[in-house]
Design a protein around this motif. Structure first.
Motif, PDB file in Angstrom:
ATOM      1  N   LYS A 151       8.195  10.752  -9.209  1.00  0.00           N
ATOM      2  CA  LYS A 151       7.572  12.005  -8.788  1.00  0.00           C
ATOM      3  C   LYS A 151       8.648  12.951  -8.267  1.00  0.00           C
ATOM      4  N   GLU A 152       8.682  14.156  -8.814  1.00  0.00           N
ATOM      5  CA  GLU A 152       9.613  15.181  -8.367  1.00  0.00           C
ATOM      6  C   GLU A 152       8.943  16.063  -7.315  1.00  0.00           C
ATOM      7  N   LYS A 153       9.753  16.738  -6.541  1.00  0.00           N
ATOM      8  CA  LYS A 153       9.227  17.607  -5.483  1.00  0.00           C
ATOM      9  C   LYS A 153       8.293  18.673  -6.046  1.00  0.00           C
ATOM     10  N   GLU A 154       8.560  19.109  -7.257  1.00  0.00           N
ATOM     11  CA  GLU A 154       7.760  20.175  -7.862  1.00  0.00           C
ATOM     12  C   GLU A 154       6.405  19.681  -8.374  1.00  0.00           C
ATOM     13  N   ASP A 155       6.236  18.360  -8.494  1.00  0.00           N
ATOM     14  CA  ASP A 155       4.984  17.821  -9.022  1.00  0.00           C
ATOM     15  C   ASP A 155       3.878  17.938  -7.973  1.00  0.00           C
ATOM     16  N   PRO A 156       2.760  18.566  -8.294  1.00  0.00           N
ATOM     17  CA  PRO A 156       1.681  18.698  -7.308  1.00  0.00           C
ATOM     18  C   PRO A 156       0.987  17.371  -7.013  1.00  0.00           C
ATOM     19  N   ASN A 157       1.020  16.427  -7.960  1.00  0.00           N
ATOM     20  CA  ASN A 157       0.382  15.131  -7.755  1.00  0.00           C
ATOM     21  C   ASN A 157       0.936  14.141  -8.786  1.00  0.00           C
ATOM     22  N   LEU A 158       0.510  12.886  -8.678  1.00  0.00           N
ATOM     23  CA  LEU A 158       1.047  11.843  -9.543  1.00  0.00           C
ATOM     24  C   LEU A 158       0.504  11.908 -10.964  1.00  0.00           C
ATOM     25  N   ILE A 159      -0.659  12.485 -11.141  1.00  0.00           N
ATOM     26  CA  ILE A 159      -1.160  12.706 -12.504  1.00  0.00           C
ATOM     27  C   ILE A 159      -0.224  13.666 -13.240  1.00  0.00           C
ATOM     28  N   HIS A 160       0.177  14.732 -12.552  1.00  0.00           N
ATOM     29  CA  HIS A 160       1.139  15.674 -13.136  1.00  0.00           C
ATOM     30  C   HIS A 160       2.448  14.953 -13.468  1.00  0.00           C
ATOM     31  N   THR A 161       2.880  14.064 -12.574  1.00  0.00           N
ATOM     32  CA  THR A 161       4.111  13.303 -12.813  1.00  0.00           C
ATOM     33  C   THR A 161       4.016  12.503 -14.103  1.00  0.00           C
ATOM     34  N   ALA A 162       2.913  11.783 -14.275  1.00  0.00           N
ATOM     35  CA  ALA A 162       2.747  10.950 -15.467  1.00  0.00           C
ATOM     36  C   ALA A 162       2.767  11.793 -16.740  1.00  0.00           C
ATOM     37  N   LEU A 163       2.062  12.925 -16.730  1.00  0.00           N
ATOM     38  CA  LEU A 163       2.008  13.791 -17.908  1.00  0.00           C
ATOM     39  C   LEU A 163       3.367  14.429 -18.190  1.00  0.00           C
ATOM     40  N   ARG A 164       4.033  14.885 -17.142  1.00  0.00           N
ATOM     41  CA  ARG A 164       5.345  15.514 -17.321  1.00  0.00           C
ATOM     42  C   ARG A 164       6.359  14.519 -17.877  1.00  0.00           C
ATOM     43  N   GLU A 165       6.394  13.327 -17.289  1.00  0.00           N
ATOM     44  CA  GLU A 165       7.350  12.318 -17.743  1.00  0.00           C
ATOM     45  C   GLU A 165       7.069  11.882 -19.183  1.00  0.00           C
ATOM     46  N   ALA A 166       5.790  11.725 -19.511  1.00  0.00           N
ATOM     47  CA  ALA A 166       5.445  11.345 -20.885  1.00  0.00           C
ATOM     48  C   ALA A 166       5.820  12.447 -21.872  1.00  0.00           C
ATOM     49  N   THR A 201       0.846  -1.195   0.000  1.00  0.00           N
ATOM     50  CA  THR A 201       0.000   0.000   0.000  1.00  0.00           C
ATOM     51  C   THR A 201       0.877   1.239   0.000  1.00  0.00           C
ATOM     52  N   ARG A 202       0.252   2.373  -0.260  1.00  0.00           N
ATOM     53  CA  ARG A 202       0.993   3.631  -0.314  1.00  0.00           C
ATOM     54  C   ARG A 202       1.646   3.967   1.026  1.00  0.00           C
ATOM     55  N   GLU A 203       1.094   3.436   2.121  1.00  0.00           N
ATOM     56  CA  GLU A 203       1.615   3.751   3.443  1.00  0.00           C
ATOM     57  C   GLU A 203       2.757   2.827   3.860  1.00  0.00           C
ATOM     58  N   SER A 204       3.051   1.809   3.066  1.00  0.00           N
ATOM     59  CA  SER A 204       4.035   0.803   3.471  1.00  0.00           C
ATOM     60  C   SER A 204       5.446   1.155   3.009  1.00  0.00           C
ATOM     61  N   GLY A 205       6.413   0.927   3.880  1.00  0.00           N
ATOM     62  CA  GLY A 205       7.814   0.980   3.484  1.00  0.00           C
ATOM     63  C   GLY A 205       8.345   2.363   3.152  1.00  0.00           C
ATOM     64  N   SER A 206       9.553   2.363   2.590  1.00  0.00           N
ATOM     65  CA  SER A 206      10.252   3.607   2.245  1.00  0.00           C
ATOM     66  C   SER A 206      10.437   3.710   0.734  1.00  0.00           C
ATOM     67  N   HIS A 207       9.417   3.319   0.004  1.00  0.00           N
ATOM     68  CA  HIS A 207       9.497   3.323  -1.449  1.00  0.00           C
ATOM     69  C   HIS A 207       9.478   4.751  -2.007  1.00  0.00           C
ATOM     70  N   ARG A 208       9.870   4.846  -3.272  1.00  0.00           N
ATOM     71  CA  ARG A 208       9.731   6.091  -4.020  1.00  0.00           C
ATOM     72  C   ARG A 208       8.414   6.059  -4.786  1.00  0.00           C
ATOM     73  N   GLN A 209       7.874   7.230  -5.068  1.00  0.00           N
ATOM     74  CA  GLN A 209       6.621   7.311  -5.815  1.00  0.00           C
ATOM     75  C   GLN A 209       6.895   7.619  -7.284  1.00  0.00           C
ATOM     76  N   GLY A 210       6.102   7.010  -8.127  1.00  0.00           N
ATOM     77  CA  GLY A 210       6.221   7.257  -9.554  1.00  0.00           C
ATOM     78  C   GLY A 210       4.880   7.066 -10.226  1.00  0.00           C
ATOM     79  N   ALA A 211       4.817   7.400 -11.513  1.00  0.00           N
ATOM     80  CA  ALA A 211       3.578   7.262 -12.271  1.00  0.00           C
ATOM     81  C   ALA A 211       3.906   6.969 -13.730  1.00  0.00           C
ATOM     82  N   VAL A 212       3.006   6.223 -14.371  1.00  0.00           N
ATOM     83  CA  VAL A 212       3.124   5.950 -15.804  1.00  0.00           C
ATOM     84  C   VAL A 212       1.814   6.347 -16.476  1.00  0.00           C
ATOM     85  N   LEU A 213       1.867   6.517 -17.785  1.00  0.00           N
ATOM     86  CA  LEU A 213       0.708   6.992 -18.528  1.00  0.00           C
ATOM     87  C   LEU A 213       0.297   6.000 -19.609  1.00  0.00           C
ATOM     88  N   ILE A 214      -0.967   5.579 -19.554  1.00  0.00           N
ATOM     89  CA  ILE A 214      -1.598   4.895 -20.685  1.00  0.00           C
ATOM     90  C   ILE A 214      -2.375   5.966 -21.431  1.00  0.00           C
TER      91      ILE A 214
END
Length: 213
Positions: A86-101, A39-52
């Motif tokens: 996800k970068e610090k400047e990204d307001p949310n993960l949707i922004h991350t997916a769009l920016r990375e794409a 889950t999002r609350e578990s561990g010390s993972h990094r956050q990321g997003a992909v776009l379909i």
């Protein structure tokens, strides 16, 4: 599948609860890595997003996959969806997916209508908890691959995922003493497996749910 029909089915499917883990498991390598379902609350993972990102071409529905270049890293040479951390400047993960794409394949974020997100999936090899984002463009993008991150862009039809002749299985040897019984999609003679296949497996289940109207 025709683009307009697909979008109607997809929007209907997204009105149902997400299929989640059960749908992801259909395309999961065996034995299953239980860490996948953190889950999002578990561990010390990094956050990321992909776009379909779905788009029309000659009336049919397509989306881009990318082939990573060969490098010293966990995902060298693999087929993936556009995306990243996800970068610090990204307001949310949707922004991350769009920016990375945008950075990786040259899409214009302002032209993408975001429909929603799929179930998070953990990628232990790179310690990312990934959120898949679904978006649509009503025009075919002018794709431009980012040379350092993208070896090539594979413009993929939804039909290649739904056609059973493109769904295969093999014993994938990752080391001398470790192998995985691996379901995958074969797209342009490339093997789409692992997290990407699991994400696409849930996407296909959403389409199935959307047909039940």
């Amino acid at each position: 599948m025709e683009f307009d029909k697909l979008i109607k089915i997809l929007k209907s499917g997204l009105e149902h609860p997400l299929p989640g883990k059960d749908a992801q498991l259909i395309m999961s390598p065996q034995p299953v890595d239980p860490k996948r379902f953190l889950t999002r609350e578990s561990g010390s993972h990094r956050q990321g997003a992909v776009l379909i990102m779905l788009y029309p071409d000659q009336g049919q529905a397509f989306f881009p996959l990318i082939k990573r270049p060969v490098y010293e890293g966990a995902h060298s040479g693999q087929i993936a969806l556009p995306g990243g951390k996800k970068e610090k400047e990204d307001p949310n993960l949707i922004h991350t997916a769009l920016r990375e794409a945008s950075e990786e394949v040259g899409i214009v974020p302002e032209t993408v209508e975001v429909l929603g997100t799929l179930t998070d999936l953990y990628i232990s090899a790179s310690n990312f908890l990934v959120t898949p984002v679904i978006g649509i463009s009503h025009i075919k993008p002018d794709f431009v691959p980012e040379e350092k991150e993208v070896d090539r862009i594979i413009q993929t039809t939804i039909g290649q995922l739904t056609d059973p002749t493109f769904r295969k299985r093999k014993n994938l040897e990752l080391s001398k003493n470790f192998s995985l019984d691996t379901p995958y999609f074969e797209v342009e003679k490339e093997m789409v497996w692992g997290a990407t296949a699991m994400i696409l497996g849930e996407f296909l289940q959403i389409l199935e749910n959307g047909k039940q109207i």
